[in-house]
Design a protein around this motif. Structure first.
Motif, PDB file in Angstrom:
ATOM      1  N   ARG A  51     -56.192  42.104  11.152  1.00 58.23           N
ATOM      2  CA  ARG A  51     -55.932  43.362  10.445  1.00 58.23           C
ATOM      3  C   ARG A  51     -56.851  44.454  10.995  1.00 58.23           C
ATOM      4  NH1 ARG A  51     -55.152  39.176   7.132  1.00 58.23           N
ATOM      5  NH2 ARG A  51     -53.688  39.229   5.390  1.00 58.23           N
ATOM      6  N   VAL A  53     -58.083  46.910   9.482  1.00 59.68           N
ATOM      7  CA  VAL A  53     -59.158  46.961   8.473  1.00 59.68           C
ATOM      8  C   VAL A  53     -58.995  45.736   7.584  1.00 59.68           C
ATOM      9  CG1 VAL A  53     -59.697  49.424   8.276  1.00 59.68           C
ATOM     10  CG2 VAL A  53     -57.641  48.537   7.171  1.00 59.68           C
ATOM     11  N   HIS A  54     -60.022  45.379   6.853  1.00 56.85           N
ATOM     12  CA  HIS A  54     -59.974  44.223   5.935  1.00 56.85           C
ATOM     13  C   HIS A  54     -59.667  42.926   6.700  1.00 56.85           C
ATOM     14  CE1 HIS A  54     -59.966  46.594   2.104  1.00 56.85           C
ATOM     15  NE2 HIS A  54     -59.477  47.528   2.898  1.00 56.85           N
ATOM     16  N   ARG A  91     -55.967  38.079  -2.268  1.00 52.70           N
ATOM     17  CA  ARG A  91     -56.794  38.068  -1.048  1.00 52.70           C
ATOM     18  C   ARG A  91     -57.909  39.098  -1.229  1.00 52.70           C
ATOM     19  NH1 ARG A  91     -57.287  40.676   3.935  1.00 52.70           N
ATOM     20  NH2 ARG A  91     -58.066  39.346   5.595  1.00 52.70           N
ATOM     21  N   GLY A 126     -55.684  46.831  -4.058  1.00 58.32           N
ATOM     22  CA  GLY A 126     -56.801  47.675  -4.472  1.00 58.32           C
ATOM     23  C   GLY A 126     -58.119  47.251  -3.860  1.00 58.32           C
ATOM     24  N   ASN A 127     -59.170  47.822  -4.389  1.00 57.22           N
ATOM     25  CA  ASN A 127     -60.538  47.540  -3.945  1.00 57.22           C
ATOM     26  C   ASN A 127     -61.403  47.208  -5.152  1.00 57.22           C
ATOM     27  OD1 ASN A 127     -60.271  47.935  -1.156  1.00 57.22           O
ATOM     28  ND2 ASN A 127     -60.656  50.135  -1.294  1.00 57.22           N
ATOM     29  N   PHE A 140     -57.951  59.092   7.601  1.00 54.96           N
ATOM     30  CA  PHE A 140     -58.259  57.659   7.484  1.00 54.96           C
ATOM     31  C   PHE A 140     -58.681  57.015   8.814  1.00 54.96           C
ATOM     32  CE2 PHE A 140     -57.117  53.129   7.182  1.00 54.96           C
ATOM     33  CZ  PHE A 140     -57.872  52.753   6.087  1.00 54.96           C
ATOM     34  N   SER A 196     -57.431  51.731  -8.065  1.00 55.21           N
ATOM     35  CA  SER A 196     -58.038  52.975  -7.576  1.00 55.21           C
ATOM     36  C   SER A 196     -57.017  54.123  -7.660  1.00 55.21           C
ATOM     37  CB  SER A 196     -58.597  52.863  -6.160  1.00 55.21           C
ATOM     38  OG  SER A 196     -59.284  51.640  -5.971  1.00 55.21           O
ATOM     39  N   LEU A 275     -57.733  60.585  -5.228  1.00 60.67           N
ATOM     40  CA  LEU A 275     -58.300  59.233  -5.143  1.00 60.67           C
ATOM     41  C   LEU A 275     -59.827  59.226  -5.122  1.00 60.67           C
ATOM     42  CD1 LEU A 275     -57.703  56.185  -4.758  1.00 60.67           C
ATOM     43  CD2 LEU A 275     -57.430  56.626  -2.316  1.00 60.67           C
ATOM     44  N   PHE A 310     -49.629  42.261   2.278  1.00 61.93           N
ATOM     45  CA  PHE A 310     -49.587  43.023   1.024  1.00 61.93           C
ATOM     46  C   PHE A 310     -49.174  44.453   1.335  1.00 61.93           C
ATOM     47  CE2 PHE A 310     -52.697  39.690   0.416  1.00 61.93           C
ATOM     48  CZ  PHE A 310     -52.485  39.253  -0.881  1.00 61.93           C
ATOM     49  N   MET A 326     -52.887  59.810  -0.478  1.00 66.71           N
ATOM     50  CA  MET A 326     -53.363  58.594   0.198  1.00 66.71           C
ATOM     51  C   MET A 326     -52.366  57.450  -0.011  1.00 66.71           C
ATOM     52  SD  MET A 326     -56.388  59.008   1.645  1.00 66.71           S
ATOM     53  CE  MET A 326     -57.274  57.458   1.590  1.00 66.71           C
ATOM     54  N   ARG A 330     -50.021  55.210   2.577  1.00 67.13           N
ATOM     55  CA  ARG A 330     -50.116  53.747   2.597  1.00 67.13           C
ATOM     56  C   ARG A 330     -48.727  53.109   2.474  1.00 67.13           C
ATOM     57  NH1 ARG A 330     -54.084  51.516  -1.678  1.00 67.13           N
ATOM     58  NH2 ARG A 330     -54.065  49.666  -0.356  1.00 67.13           N
ATOM     59  N   TYR A 334     -48.654  50.035   5.694  1.00 64.87           N
ATOM     60  CA  TYR A 334     -48.768  48.574   5.571  1.00 64.87           C
ATOM     61  C   TYR A 334     -47.571  47.863   6.202  1.00 64.87           C
ATOM     62  CZ  TYR A 334     -52.928  49.352   2.863  1.00 64.87           C
ATOM     63  OH  TYR A 334     -54.183  49.740   2.510  1.00 64.87           O
ATOM     64  N   HIS A 338     -47.650  45.206   9.233  1.00 68.24           N
ATOM     65  CA  HIS A 338     -47.142  43.829   9.113  1.00 68.24           C
ATOM     66  C   HIS A 338     -46.141  43.516  10.219  1.00 68.24           C
ATOM     67  CE1 HIS A 338     -47.959  44.535   4.585  1.00 68.24           C
ATOM     68  NE2 HIS A 338     -49.051  44.211   5.226  1.00 68.24           N
ATOM     69  N   ARG A 341     -48.314  43.019  13.246  1.00 72.73           N
ATOM     70  CA  ARG A 341     -49.298  41.928  13.195  1.00 72.73           C
ATOM     71  C   ARG A 341     -48.622  40.563  12.988  1.00 72.73           C
ATOM     72  NH1 ARG A 341     -52.363  39.528   9.267  1.00 72.73           N
ATOM     73  NH2 ARG A 341     -51.461  40.713   7.550  1.00 72.73           N
TER      74      ARG A 341
HETATM   75  C1  HEM Z   1     -55.484  46.690   4.576  1.00 70.61           C
HETATM   76  C2  HEM Z   1     -54.194  51.133   6.013  1.00 70.61           C
HETATM   77  C3  HEM Z   1     -56.429  53.022   2.153  1.00 70.61           C
HETATM   78  C4  HEM Z   1     -56.995  48.573   0.363  1.00 70.61           C
HETATM   79  C5  HEM Z   1     -54.988  47.737   5.308  1.00 70.61           C
HETATM   80  C6  HEM Z   1     -54.269  47.598   6.551  1.00 70.61           C
HETATM   81  C7  HEM Z   1     -53.898  48.839   6.945  1.00 70.61           C
HETATM   82  C8  HEM Z   1     -54.391  49.769   5.975  1.00 70.61           C
HETATM   83  C9  HEM Z   1     -53.085  49.212   8.185  1.00 70.61           C
HETATM   84  C10 HEM Z   1     -53.988  46.277   7.265  1.00 70.61           C
HETATM   85  C11 HEM Z   1     -52.720  45.693   6.719  1.00 70.61           C
HETATM   86  C12 HEM Z   1     -52.340  44.406   7.401  1.00 70.61           C
HETATM   87  O1  HEM Z   1     -52.480  44.303   8.620  1.00 70.61           O
HETATM   88  O2  HEM Z   1     -51.853  43.481   6.686  1.00 70.61           O
HETATM   89  C13 HEM Z   1     -54.672  52.030   5.086  1.00 70.61           C
HETATM   90  C14 HEM Z   1     -54.470  53.461   5.133  1.00 70.61           C
HETATM   91  C15 HEM Z   1     -55.110  53.991   4.054  1.00 70.61           C
HETATM   92  C16 HEM Z   1     -55.707  52.883   3.327  1.00 70.61           C
HETATM   93  C17 HEM Z   1     -53.683  54.187   6.215  1.00 70.61           C
HETATM   94  C18 HEM Z   1     -55.233  55.420   3.604  1.00 70.61           C
HETATM   95  C19 HEM Z   1     -54.481  56.395   4.005  1.00 70.61           C
HETATM   96  C20 HEM Z   1     -56.724  51.986   1.305  1.00 70.61           C
HETATM   97  C21 HEM Z   1     -57.175  52.127  -0.056  1.00 70.61           C
HETATM   98  C22 HEM Z   1     -57.315  50.873  -0.567  1.00 70.61           C
HETATM   99  C23 HEM Z   1     -56.970  49.943   0.488  1.00 70.61           C
HETATM  100  C24 HEM Z   1     -57.405  53.467  -0.758  1.00 70.61           C
HETATM  101  C25 HEM Z   1     -57.723  50.440  -1.939  1.00 70.61           C
HETATM  102  C26 HEM Z   1     -57.550  51.170  -3.012  1.00 70.61           C
HETATM  103  C27 HEM Z   1     -56.649  47.705   1.364  1.00 70.61           C
HETATM  104  C28 HEM Z   1     -56.753  46.260   1.228  1.00 70.61           C
HETATM  105  C29 HEM Z   1     -56.317  45.721   2.431  1.00 70.61           C
HETATM  106  C30 HEM Z   1     -55.968  46.834   3.292  1.00 70.61           C
HETATM  107  C31 HEM Z   1     -57.242  45.491   0.005  1.00 70.61           C
HETATM  108  C32 HEM Z   1     -56.250  44.245   2.789  1.00 70.61           C
HETATM  109  C33 HEM Z   1     -54.956  43.655   2.270  1.00 70.61           C
HETATM  110  C34 HEM Z   1     -54.932  42.171   2.576  1.00 70.61           C
HETATM  111  O3  HEM Z   1     -55.760  41.449   1.987  1.00 70.61           O
HETATM  112  O4  HEM Z   1     -54.130  41.755   3.415  1.00 70.61           O
HETATM  113  N1  HEM Z   1     -55.062  49.072   4.989  1.00 70.61           N
HETATM  114  N2  HEM Z   1     -55.427  51.712   3.985  1.00 70.61           N
HETATM  115  N3  HEM Z   1     -56.618  50.652   1.608  1.00 70.61           N
HETATM  116  N4  HEM Z   1     -56.178  48.006   2.616  1.00 70.61           N
HETATM  117 FE1  HEM Z   1     -55.799  49.833   3.280  1.00 70.61          FE
END
Ligand code: HEM
Ligand code: NDP
Length: 491
Positions: A51, A53-54, A91, A126-127, A140, A196, A275, A310, A326, A330, A334, A338, A341
């Motif tokens: 991923r 991020v995360h 997760r 969420g976070n 971002f 959030s 946010l 997710f 935001m 999202r 996502y 997916h 990835r």
């Molecule tokens: C994972 C984008 C903001 C929570 C990810 C992934 C992307 C992404 C591309 C990887 C997804 C994957 O490969 O499965 C973004 C963008 C954001 C943003 C573009 C803002 C514009 C946030 C915010 C939160 C958040 C505000 C929480 C409130 C998460 C979490 C994951 C994640 C928990 C991991 C999900 C998992 O466990 O697979 N994000 N994100 N993100 N993001 Fe964000």
């Protein structure tokens, strides 16, 4: 099924998996070494992109039990009838590090839940913090670049963290949480989770409510300071989660909602779709609605936790999103991640597959219709007709359900353009959080910030101190005083 025989991928037994086929005992290999070739070729393909991020994550299954009927607010079936249970996959994650990075870093924790409802999957991505660093998604990728490794040295660079933040005062509230005692959890069982974002619910009468979700840990918040974290084993959080579930010590969270009727958003003193801000509890109290329990470890980390996908776009009838910019971004990001990835048919993998019938007219794509993955759902791609509308719905071909259309959303008349939010209130809520901390927590927070800020340029330091000052004069002066101390002792 005989599980004792080692086989190749085609199921044929293998006579010898220790030795390749060679010309004589010292000789070169022959081209008919198909078992060797298969083994090496598959080995080369064991990884999928992590991923962006995360990347470092920890998964487990569980149950969400509704303790308050929510039919007044939503027609979603998983929110009807007290006592209703819905299976869940969770997760947790850190944000900035790679897949094998350490568990005890100061970072936000991801708190992602997939609810396998009878009407499709509802994801709460969420976070462990109720706000985020940004209110505009255009920022971002820049934000993430600044927090990940330096492109030249491949090392984390605190100067970059603070240079980004000094250019983005909207981050101040989230910085205050990240740098506080809650920035390094003791374990994943001891964190809260938050949507959030403002999400929405809507009922049978097509009335919409804005909602924020809160998952409060029943284990209590427990944290580590920097010195304690440095003593922990690199991957102790993973172990803690697996062991506690294995030992039957199931972690649980009490689930609450803050609920705002749709029309109240228009005049509320805070932009409810920003946010970087919470809704104060005094305005919108927490309403207890359920219990979340994690009670089963994954059987295979890669298949389940790594390939879990997710998305905030996974909504079901009775639930919805909001105008939060935001969140809107999202909804795209996502699914796109997916497909890159995991693949176009990631939703057919068991961990992602809805536990209800899936019928659509999308077709084919890599790894489509993998039957073993569909023990629990019909293959969505086996309809004999692949276009819609068609003349066969009376004979069972899938048709749409107009009754579950989401209520229309009122958008104020406005001009389309790029709106700079730099001068919005970036500081009040950071100040409120600072003021509710004990002097000891304030001391910890400001000392932590000073340590990181000491790596930044004097120009970034000056701007950051002015931001802290605007949140609370004491906040600003404590950071300034401690920064001077750090700078003096490191000269
Ligand atoms: C994972 C984008 C903001 C929570 C990810 C992934 C992307 C992404 C591309 C990887 C997804 C994957 O490969 O499965 C973004 C963008 C954001 C943003 C573009 C803002 C514009 C946030 C915010 C939160 C958040 C505000 C929480 C409130 C998460 C979490 C994951 C994640 C928990 C991991 C999900 C998992 O466990 O697979 N994000 N994100 N993100 N993001 Fe964000
Ligand atoms: P309240 O006094 O009603 O609530 C304060 C909240 O702050 C509690 O939820 C508490 O969580 C949480 N908290 C305490 N220390 C920290 C920390 N270091 N990091 C993150 N959260 C912490 O206040 P308000 O609702 O009026 O909000 C005041 C401030 O509290 C906000 O500006 C925000 O920073 C913070 N906050 C507010 C939340 C909300 O949804 N309103 C949610 C979380 C934080 P706990 O009960 O778990 O100890």
């Amino acid at each position: 099924m005989d599980k004792s025989k080692l086989t190749a991928q085609n199921g044929a037994p293998i006579s010898d998996d220790n030795n390749s086929i060679s010309v004589g005992s010292r000789g070169p290999l022959t081209f008919d070494n198909w078992q060797l070739m298969e083994k090496l070729a598959h080995f080369n393909r064991e990884r999928i992109p992590e991923r962006i991020v995360h990347a470092r994550g920890y998964g487990a299954y569980g149950t969400f039990r509704l303790t308050k009927d929510l039919s007044e607010f939503s027609c979603a079936k998983f929110l009807q009838n007290t006592g209703k249970e819905t299976p869940v996959f969770a997760r947790f994650s850190t944000v900035a590090g790679g897949q094998d990075s350490g568990d005890y870093v100061r970072d936000v924790r991801g708190f992602a839940l997939k609810f396998y409802t009878e009407e499709g999957n509802w994801d709460m991505v969420g976070n462990n913090t109720p706000v985020f660093f940004l209110r505009d998604p255009q920022k971002f990728p820049d934000f993430i670049h600044s927090q990940k490794k330096d492109p030249k040295t491949n090392l984390p660079n605190p100067a970059h963290h603070f240079e980004f933040w000094a250019n983005n005062p909207q981050s101040l509230h989230q910085i205050t949480i990240l740098m506080s005692d809650r920035g390094i959890p003791f374990s994943l069982r001891h964190i809260n989770g938050y949507s959030s974002h403002t999400l929405s619910l809507w009922n049978d009468a097509k009335k919409r409510y804005w909602v924020k979700w809160h998952f409060k840990t029943n284990q209590g918040i427990k944290t580590l300071n920097n010195e304690q974290a440095a003593q922990m084993p690199a991957h102790g959080m993973q172990e803690d989660l697996v062991q506690s579930i294995q030992n039957g010590d199931f972690p649980t969270w009490t689930v609450h909602l803050q609920i705002m009727p749709e029309h109240e958003a228009i005049d509320y003193k805070i932009n409810p779709f920003d946010l970087t801000k919470v809704w104060p509890h005094s305005d919108y109290p927490l309403i207890e609605i359920g219990q979340l329990e994690l009670n089963r470890n994954v059987g295979n980390y890669f298949s389940e936790t790594e390939q879990a996908t997710f998305s905030p776009a996974n909504v079901v009838p009775g639930t919805g999103v909001s105008p939060d910019k935001m969140l809107q971004a999202r909804l795209f990001a996502y699914g796109d991640a997916h497909r890159y990835r995991v693949g176009a048919n990631h939703n057919q993998l068991p961990v992602n597959a809805p536990q209800c019938p899936v019928n659509h007219y999308q077709k084919d794509g890599a790894m489509a219709g993998m039957c073993p993955y569909h023990n629990n759902t019909p293959n969505p791609q086996n309809a004999s007709v692949n276009f819609y509308p068609n003349d066969r719905t009376e004979n069972g071909a899938p048709a749409h359900t107009p009754e579950i259309s989401e209520p229309e959303m009122i958008v104020n008349e406005a001009n389309i353009g790029k709106y700079d939010s730099r001068d919005e209130d970036n500081f009040s809520q950071a100040g409120e959080l600072f003021r509710l901390m004990t002097p000891k927590q304030q001391d910890f927070l400001t000392g932590n910030i000073a340590d990181g800020l000491s790596y930044a340029s004097p120009y970034a330091q000056e701007r950051m101190i002015s931001f802290f000052q605007q949140a609370d004069p004491l906040y600003g002066s404590l950071v300034e005083e401690k920064l001077l101390n750090v700078l003096e002792t490191t000269v």
